[in-house]
Scaffold this active site. Structure first.
Site, PDB file in Angstrom:
ATOM      1  N   SER A  16       2.098  14.790  16.062  1.00 23.72           N
ATOM      2  CA  SER A  16       3.433  15.386  16.162  1.00 23.72           C
ATOM      3  C   SER A  16       3.711  16.418  15.068  1.00 23.72           C
ATOM      4  O   SER A  16       4.377  17.427  15.311  1.00 23.72           O
ATOM      5  CB  SER A  16       4.503  14.292  16.132  1.00 23.72           C
ATOM      6  OG  SER A  16       4.464  13.532  17.314  1.00 23.72           O
ATOM      7  N   LYS A  19      12.293   2.768  19.669  1.00 29.65           N
ATOM      8  CA  LYS A  19      13.016   3.582  20.656  1.00 29.65           C
ATOM      9  C   LYS A  19      14.254   2.885  21.217  1.00 29.65           C
ATOM     10  O   LYS A  19      15.182   3.553  21.673  1.00 29.65           O
ATOM     11  CB  LYS A  19      12.075   3.989  21.795  1.00 29.65           C
ATOM     12  CG  LYS A  19      11.017   4.993  21.370  1.00 29.65           C
ATOM     13  CD  LYS A  19      10.162   5.432  22.535  1.00 29.65           C
ATOM     14  CE  LYS A  19       9.123   6.444  22.085  1.00 29.65           C
ATOM     15  NZ  LYS A  19       8.337   6.980  23.211  1.00 29.65           N
ATOM     16  N   ASN A  75      14.305   8.758  21.991  1.00 27.26           N
ATOM     17  CA  ASN A  75      13.186   9.236  21.170  1.00 27.26           C
ATOM     18  C   ASN A  75      13.547  10.463  20.336  1.00 27.26           C
ATOM     19  O   ASN A  75      12.718  10.973  19.602  1.00 27.26           O
ATOM     20  CB  ASN A  75      11.963   9.550  22.047  1.00 27.26           C
ATOM     21  CG  ASN A  75      12.076  10.895  22.746  1.00 27.26           C
ATOM     22  OD1 ASN A  75      13.149  11.253  23.248  1.00 27.26           O
ATOM     23  ND2 ASN A  75      10.989  11.635  22.790  1.00 27.26           N
ATOM     24  N   ASP A  96      11.142  12.093  26.408  1.00 23.40           N
ATOM     25  CA  ASP A  96       9.943  11.551  27.061  1.00 23.40           C
ATOM     26  C   ASP A  96      10.062  11.697  28.581  1.00 23.40           C
ATOM     27  O   ASP A  96       9.080  11.986  29.269  1.00 23.40           O
ATOM     28  CB  ASP A  96       9.770  10.064  26.729  1.00 23.40           C
ATOM     29  CG  ASP A  96       9.269   9.821  25.330  1.00 23.40           C
ATOM     30  OD1 ASP A  96       8.604  10.721  24.775  1.00 23.40           O
ATOM     31  OD2 ASP A  96       9.516   8.730  24.791  1.00 23.40           O
ATOM     32  N   GLY A 101       7.837  -1.248  27.536  1.00 25.59           N
ATOM     33  CA  GLY A 101       8.530  -0.933  26.290  1.00 25.59           C
ATOM     34  C   GLY A 101       9.391   0.317  26.423  1.00 25.59           C
ATOM     35  O   GLY A 101       9.737   0.754  27.524  1.00 25.59           O
ATOM     36  N   GLY A 102       9.724   0.920  25.278  1.00 27.58           N
ATOM     37  CA  GLY A 102      10.600   2.090  25.272  1.00 27.58           C
ATOM     38  C   GLY A 102      10.049   3.267  26.037  1.00 27.58           C
ATOM     39  O   GLY A 102      10.773   3.929  26.787  1.00 27.58           O
ATOM     40  N   ALA A 103       8.748   3.542  25.875  1.00 24.81           N
ATOM     41  CA  ALA A 103       8.147   4.672  26.595  1.00 24.81           C
ATOM     42  C   ALA A 103       8.136   4.406  28.090  1.00 24.81           C
ATOM     43  O   ALA A 103       8.362   5.307  28.903  1.00 24.81           O
ATOM     44  CB  ALA A 103       6.726   4.919  26.089  1.00 24.81           C
ATOM     45  N   ILE A 112      -0.506   7.495  28.907  1.00 20.26           N
ATOM     46  CA  ILE A 112       0.299   8.321  27.996  1.00 20.26           C
ATOM     47  C   ILE A 112      -0.250   8.317  26.573  1.00 20.26           C
ATOM     48  O   ILE A 112       0.261   9.035  25.708  1.00 20.26           O
ATOM     49  CB  ILE A 112       1.789   7.941  28.011  1.00 20.26           C
ATOM     50  CG1 ILE A 112       2.042   6.561  27.404  1.00 20.26           C
ATOM     51  CG2 ILE A 112       2.347   8.007  29.434  1.00 20.26           C
ATOM     52  CD1 ILE A 112       3.529   6.294  27.171  1.00 20.26           C
TER      53      ILE A 112
END
Length: 256
Positions: A16, A57, A78, A93, A119-121, A195
């Site tokens: 990132s 997240k 995110n 996302d 999960g969050g993703a 991902i």
């Protein structure tokens, strides 16, 4: 000085910083945080804007003064922007995953889809998939939980799945020999999306490729969501060509 960066648990695998510093003219820090450090960091609000990754997240939401409607419906954030001490949360996302599906021409409408992890993703991925009207979408997990099925149940009842998306961290660097799912029973697969982006070819994607199935990693999603996050950071629109250009640059770096 305005501080930008990524918070999460373990961030040694992250690209990132490289991506954001190619998109815009600011310094972007990787900020690994323990649970106690996370609370202190969010309470102090000593940042201009941040991205949020595993495992925060969902945990970040109570700290926010405003949550964008889409992020609220997804149930995960995110991207957080600090304006005069007021924290606003978004989810890019969702848009990054949609961009990936579109760019690789992966069809979802009318398809039987398995999503590994919840999960969050996964929440953003599932919201994006739902918007494209799959025939069915089922969550697969390593343990029994309400609303999910096990790997064994998936192999038995959903071997006809046409699209599999991995949102779990299984197979991520450094555990690159791990895979969340044995693809052997799935004889109607059209595409597998993982991902994870480090390594660029996970064991799951290698297995998909060996079956002659389209295999797509999470790098384009990562770049796209970063560009969309940067739009919130700077209150500025970027042309989608920026996504494609940065993606090609990052691919060259990753594949060296």
């Amino acid at each position: 000085m305005k501080r930008y960066g990524l918070i999460g648990g373990k961030l040694g695998h992250s690209y990132s910083k490289i991506i954001h510093e190619k998109i815009a003219d600011y310094t972007y820090d990787l900020i690994p945080l323990s649970t106690d450090e996370f609370d202190d960091f969010m309470t102090k609000k000593d940042f201009a804007a941040i991205n949020v990754t595993i495992p925060y997240k969902q945990d970040v939401i109570p700290y926010l003064d405003y949550v964008d409607e889409a992020a609220g419906q997804i149930g995960a954030v995110n991207t957080v922007v600090n304006k005069n001490g007021r924290l606003s949360g978004f989810n890019t996302d969702y848009y990054g995953f949609l961009y990936t599906l579109r760019k690789f021409n992966i069809k979802v409408e009318g398809k039987t889809v398995l999503v590994i992890g919840n999960g969050g993703a996964a929440k953003a991925v599932m919201a994006a998939l739902n918007s494209l009207k799959p025939k069915s979408m089922t969550i697969v997990k390593y343990k029994v939980e309400p609303g999910t099925i096990t790997y064994e149940e998936a192999a038995k009842s959903f071997s006809h799945a046409e699209l599999i998306v991995n949102t779990s961290p299984v197979g991520m660097f450094p555990d690159i020999n791990a895979t969340p799912l044995d693809l052997t029973p799935y004889d109607r697969l059209e595409a597998v999306v993982d991902i994870i982006y480090n390594p660029d070819v996970t064991k799951l994607l290698a297995d998909a490729g060996a079956k002659g199935v389209m295999a797509v990693n999470g790098l384009l999603m990562l770049v796209a969501q970063a560009v969309y996050a940067c739009e919130y950071f700077l209150d500025k629109h970027f042309d989608e060509s920026v996504i494609d250009n940065v993606y090609e640059e990052i691919k060259q770096i990753v594949n060296k």
